[in-house]
Scaffold this active site. Structure first.
Site, PDB file in Angstrom:
ATOM      1  N   ARG A  28      -8.467  -0.269  10.864  1.00 57.30           N
ATOM      2  CA  ARG A  28      -8.883  -1.264   9.851  1.00 57.30           C
ATOM      3  C   ARG A  28     -10.239  -0.942   9.262  1.00 57.30           C
ATOM      4  NH1 ARG A  28      -6.187  -5.861   9.562  1.00 57.30           N
ATOM      5  NH2 ARG A  28      -7.996  -6.944   8.718  1.00 57.30           N
ATOM      6  N   GLU A  88       5.674  14.233  -3.249  1.00 52.50           N
ATOM      7  CA  GLU A  88       4.826  14.500  -2.077  1.00 52.50           C
ATOM      8  C   GLU A  88       5.377  13.897  -0.791  1.00 52.50           C
ATOM      9  OE1 GLU A  88       0.857  12.899  -2.009  1.00 52.50           O
ATOM     10  OE2 GLU A  88       1.416  11.212  -3.246  1.00 52.50           O
ATOM     11  N   LYS A 108      -4.909  13.752   3.904  1.00 49.98           N
ATOM     12  CA  LYS A 108      -5.326  12.516   3.228  1.00 49.98           C
ATOM     13  C   LYS A 108      -6.534  12.781   2.330  1.00 49.98           C
ATOM     14  CE  LYS A 108      -5.368   8.340   1.926  1.00 49.98           C
ATOM     15  NZ  LYS A 108      -4.375   8.044   0.844  1.00 49.98           N
ATOM     16  N   ASN A 133     -15.039 -10.260   8.506  1.00 48.27           N
ATOM     17  CA  ASN A 133     -14.163  -9.372   7.734  1.00 48.27           C
ATOM     18  C   ASN A 133     -13.942 -10.049   6.398  1.00 48.27           C
ATOM     19  OD1 ASN A 133     -12.231  -7.628   6.748  1.00 48.27           O
ATOM     20  ND2 ASN A 133     -10.557  -8.604   7.878  1.00 48.27           N
ATOM     21  N   GLY A 134     -14.159  -9.306   5.297  1.00 46.00           N
ATOM     22  CA  GLY A 134     -13.921  -9.910   3.978  1.00 46.00           C
ATOM     23  C   GLY A 134     -15.160  -9.802   3.099  1.00 46.00           C
ATOM     24  N   TRP A 142     -15.514  -1.601   7.702  1.00 44.80           N
ATOM     25  CA  TRP A 142     -15.134  -0.832   6.523  1.00 44.80           C
ATOM     26  C   TRP A 142     -16.052  -1.363   5.438  1.00 44.80           C
ATOM     27  CZ3 TRP A 142     -12.150   3.260   5.367  1.00 44.80           C
ATOM     28  CH2 TRP A 142     -11.902   3.517   4.040  1.00 44.80           C
ATOM     29  N   GLU A 178       2.543   9.476 -12.148  1.00 46.27           N
ATOM     30  CA  GLU A 178       2.237   9.006 -10.789  1.00 46.27           C
ATOM     31  C   GLU A 178       3.518   8.823  -9.989  1.00 46.27           C
ATOM     32  OE1 GLU A 178      -0.052   8.995  -8.897  1.00 46.27           O
ATOM     33  OE2 GLU A 178       0.479   7.604  -7.323  1.00 46.27           O
ATOM     34  N   LYS A 206       4.444  10.753  -6.419  1.00 50.42           N
ATOM     35  CA  LYS A 206       4.838  10.016  -5.201  1.00 50.42           C
ATOM     36  C   LYS A 206       6.128  10.583  -4.632  1.00 50.42           C
ATOM     37  CE  LYS A 206       1.878   8.232  -4.102  1.00 50.42           C
ATOM     38  NZ  LYS A 206       0.865   8.718  -4.961  1.00 50.42           N
ATOM     39  N   HIS A 213      11.628  19.259 -27.088  1.00 45.83           N
ATOM     40  CA  HIS A 213      10.901  20.521 -27.316  1.00 45.83           C
ATOM     41  C   HIS A 213      11.121  21.512 -26.179  1.00 45.83           C
ATOM     42  CE1 HIS A 213       9.009  18.827 -30.827  1.00 45.83           C
ATOM     43  NE2 HIS A 213       8.746  17.743 -30.119  1.00 45.83           N
TER      44      HIS A 213
HETATM   45  C1  AGP Z   1      -1.991  10.983  -3.785  1.00 42.37           C
HETATM   46  O1  AGP Z   1      -0.826  10.324  -3.314  1.00 42.37           O
HETATM   47  C2  AGP Z   1      -2.299  12.231  -3.014  1.00 42.37           C
HETATM   48  N1  AGP Z   1      -2.451  11.965  -1.639  1.00 42.37           N
HETATM   49  C3  AGP Z   1      -3.420  13.058  -3.606  1.00 42.37           C
HETATM   50  O2  AGP Z   1      -2.996  13.480  -4.881  1.00 42.37           O
HETATM   51  C4  AGP Z   1      -4.779  12.336  -3.796  1.00 42.37           C
HETATM   52  O3  AGP Z   1      -4.669  11.365  -4.788  1.00 42.37           O
HETATM   53  C5  AGP Z   1      -5.810  13.381  -4.260  1.00 42.37           C
HETATM   54  O4  AGP Z   1      -5.949  14.340  -3.231  1.00 42.37           O
HETATM   55  C6  AGP Z   1      -7.178  12.766  -4.560  1.00 42.37           C
HETATM   56  O5  AGP Z   1      -7.693  12.188  -3.401  1.00 42.37           O
HETATM   57  P1  AGP Z   1      -8.988  11.225  -3.557  1.00 42.37           P
HETATM   58  O6  AGP Z   1      -8.552  10.073  -4.401  1.00 42.37           O
HETATM   59  O7  AGP Z   1      -9.339  10.837  -2.155  1.00 42.37           O
HETATM   60  O8  AGP Z   1     -10.051  12.029  -4.224  1.00 42.37           O
END
Ligand code: AGP
Length: 609
Positions: A27, A489, A604, A100-101, A74, A482, A486, A505
């Site tokens: 969290r 990935e 991440k 928290n908040g 956080w 986007e 999603k 085109h």
């Molecule tokens: C998004 O789903 C991906 N995990 C990846 O494209 C991510 O958005 C990108 O690496 C940028 O990360 P950031 O927003 O932490 O800079």
């Protein structure tokens, strides 16, 4: 999103507090602290960094006592530091609080308390709470806490300790989770179930406005009128791992469903009371510079880049300032044209993406002023930019960004409105209309999340296709990008997004019988054109899943399936249209047995080039 724990019983409070915080680290984890009453005083120990830093700090000298509270942070207000870590105390150390908040009116309260001679040591909103309790305490702990609660505005879960009331914890909540674990000869308080699940499965789930007085052998709950409340015991049947995901199967699904709350938090305290304008207390630039800006770069990677594309559209549409949106790894090598009236906005959930950080440094080297939009207080990008506007999405654990994206769109919208007000490029009535529309978005996202069955069906039916197209025009195209990312990935399906007008085109050559095409048709200004593109792919026997606004009766004549999102301002619909695409990717990944939260080859935060 932080983690709170509390213990009162006959055991060593510190042991439970540290174990409970370990369970809540997902969290928030930029700092942590505990406070334990040792029979004479309340000893507070806290440390910046992961919880392990705190454990190391007190390893040889654990606080002793049977009543205490703890917190893993956080950061939202005040960078991560020892001083800003919770719990926080009043001037004399008699009252200690973990929170928290967001306390939205903390600045006003803090100024009044300082005038009365209170001494503050941190930059946090939380620290006003123990000083308020010190101010109103009349010997009755519970009624004094109740008085404090009537003075604060915002979203919070709180736990209070008082040196003058040993063996008693008082907790309350508003729009943030808080539970009480019912033990035998001991009781527990926590933000979330994982913290207490190894000690008891019998819990009270606190409701907004309720105040609980927790002792080792009793829990007394009253509502915000002070009337006793009979709480129903909730038996927890989750295992510890499931509990961290709030009962969802994956963090990604949990974070998709957290979007209403994340958007609401990101909007909070950013509108003037009369709803007439956007407020950015955190922006310290003078108005003359802001008015002088004649070129904006938005620079980011991945999902953040897609949010930047929407930001480009918003700012150009509303503030009439030229905007270039660039992928960070390209921006830094193409000698962008920058001068002292250029603003470079870098967008990054983690605030650590090396390409975005490098682009930020390049923009500064070229003389641009820089603004970071990030979700992590005190991150490298937050520290390096001239100014920072935070998304308040809370920790995003899944590799696939979802609530980060929608909260980034909200900040883009706020920046566009803010610049339009400065430039007087948009009528006040239109500004008010967009502000009112933005306030409805959290509820509309919730509405969009209510029925996910059709999306699950589509994911099962089409989840084994190896190629999927996303098409759209204008903002629909930006959201299509986007959606395609999603799906790529986390399900590993080869998905591509194309500007619908671009199909003829060349890309149309790839469209063949049975290929799924996700067609976004929410932008009224280009609807007819999008419809003709849908007919183009239908003529090649594609399977079309349309994304449309509720009330659209035309699209279903041409699309094989239609997923509807609530009616909203054309500019705000991207915040809704992306939700079914997130869910489609999630359920397609499940269908294909992929590791949803940790997809292959990805991290991440990409901190290497
Ligand atoms: C998004 O789903 C991906 N995990 C990846 O494209 C991510 O958005 C990108 O690496 C940028 O990360 P950031 O927003 O932490 O800079």
């Amino acid at each position: 999103m932080c983690g709170i724990v509390g213990y009162v019983g006959d055991g060593e409070a510190a042991r439970f507090l540290l174990e409970g915080l370990t369970r809540l680290e997902y969290r928030g984890y930029d700092s942590a602290g505990i406070a334990v009453y040792d029979g004479e005083k309340i000893r507070i120990e806290k440390s910046v960094g992961r919880l392990s830093e705190l454990k190391k700090k007190i390893a040889g000298d654990m606080p002793k006592g049977v009543c205490g509270i703890g917190h893993t942070r956080w950061a939202t207000h005040g960078r991560p530091s020892d001083t800003n870590s919770h719990p926080h105390a009043d001037c004399a150390g008699d009252f200690v609080v973990a929170h928290n908040g967001i306390i939205e009116n903390y600045m006003t309260l803090k100024e009044k308390l300082i005038e009365k001679g209170h001494r503050f040591v941190s930059e946090t909103d939380t620290e006003v709470l123990p000083h308020l309790l010190e101010e109103v305490y009349d010997g009755d702990f519970e009624s004094s806490v109740r008085k404090v609660v009537t003075m604060i505005e915002g979203s919070y879960s709180l736990v209070f300790m008082s040196r003058r009331d040993p063996g008693v914890l008082i907790c309350t909540k508003q729009d943030n989770p808080l539970i009480i674990g019912l033990g035998s000869g001991e009781n527990f308080i926590a933000s979330d179930i994982p913290a207490i699940i190894n000690h008891t499965r019998r819990t009270y789930i606190m409701s907004d406005g309720e105040i609980a007085v927790v002792k080792k052998d009793s829990v007394w709950v009253t509502n915000n009128q002070g009337e006793p409340v009979t709480k129903k015991v909730f038996e927890v049947n989750w295992n510890a791992e499931a509990a961290e995901k709030g009962g969802y199967e994956h963090f990604m699904l949990k974070e998709i469903h957290e979007q209403p709350k994340a958007v609401r938090a990101t909007l909070s305290s950013r509108f003037a009371k009369d709803g007439s304008s956007v407020v950015f207390d955190e922006l310290k630039w003078n108005v003359d510079f802001l008015k002088s800006i004649d070129r904006i770069f938005i620079v980011a990677c991945g999902t953040a880049y897609h949010a930047g594309l929407v930001g480009k559209y918003y700012i150009e549409k509303m503030a009439r300032i030229p905007v270039e949106c660039d992928i960070a790894s390209e921006f830094r090598y193409r000698s962008p044209i920058v001068d002292d009236r250029t603003l470079t906005i870098v967008v990054s959930q983690s605030g650590e993406t090396i390409d975005t950080l490098a682009a930020l440094k390049e923009a500064k080297r070229l003389g641009s002023r820089t603004l970071a939009v990030t979700n992590v207080v005190g991150s490298s990008i937050a520290r390096d930019a001239d100014q920072v506007v935070y998304t308040w999405a809370g920790p995003e654990i899944a590799v696939a960004s979802t609530k980060a994206y929608t909260t980034q769109l909200i900040v883009m919208l706020l920046i566009a409105i803010y610049m339009a007000e400065l430039k007087k490029s948009m009528p006040e009535a239109r500004i008010r209309e967009l502000i009112e529309g933005a306030k409805n978005i959290p509820a509309q996202i919730s509405e969009t999340l209510e029925d996910t069955e059709p999306i699950k069906t589509f994911a099962k039916r089409y989840g084994f296709n190896e190629d999927v197209f996303f098409i759209g025009r204008s903002l629909d195209y930006d959201v299509a990008l986007e959606g395609a990312l999603k799906l790529k990935e986390i399900s590993y399906i080869h998905a591509e997004a194309y500007a619908a007008g671009e199909l003829k085109h060349g890309t149309l050559a790839l469209v063949k019988e049975g290929i799924p095409v996700i067609a976004l048709a929410t932008q009224r200004s280009v609807y007819e054109k999008t419809l003709s593109n849908i007919k183009e792919v239908k003529a090649r026997d594609a399977i079309v899943i349309g994304i449309a606004e509720k009330g659209d009766e035309e699209l279903s004549k041409y699309a094989d399936h239609v997923i509807y999102v609530p009616e909203a301002d054309e500019l705000l619909i991207p915040l809704l249209a992306v939700v079914p695409l997130q869910l489609l990717a999630y359920y397609a990944a499940l269908t294909r047995g992929c590791d949803v939260d940790k997809p292959r080859n990805l991290a991440k935060s990409v901190t290497v080039e």
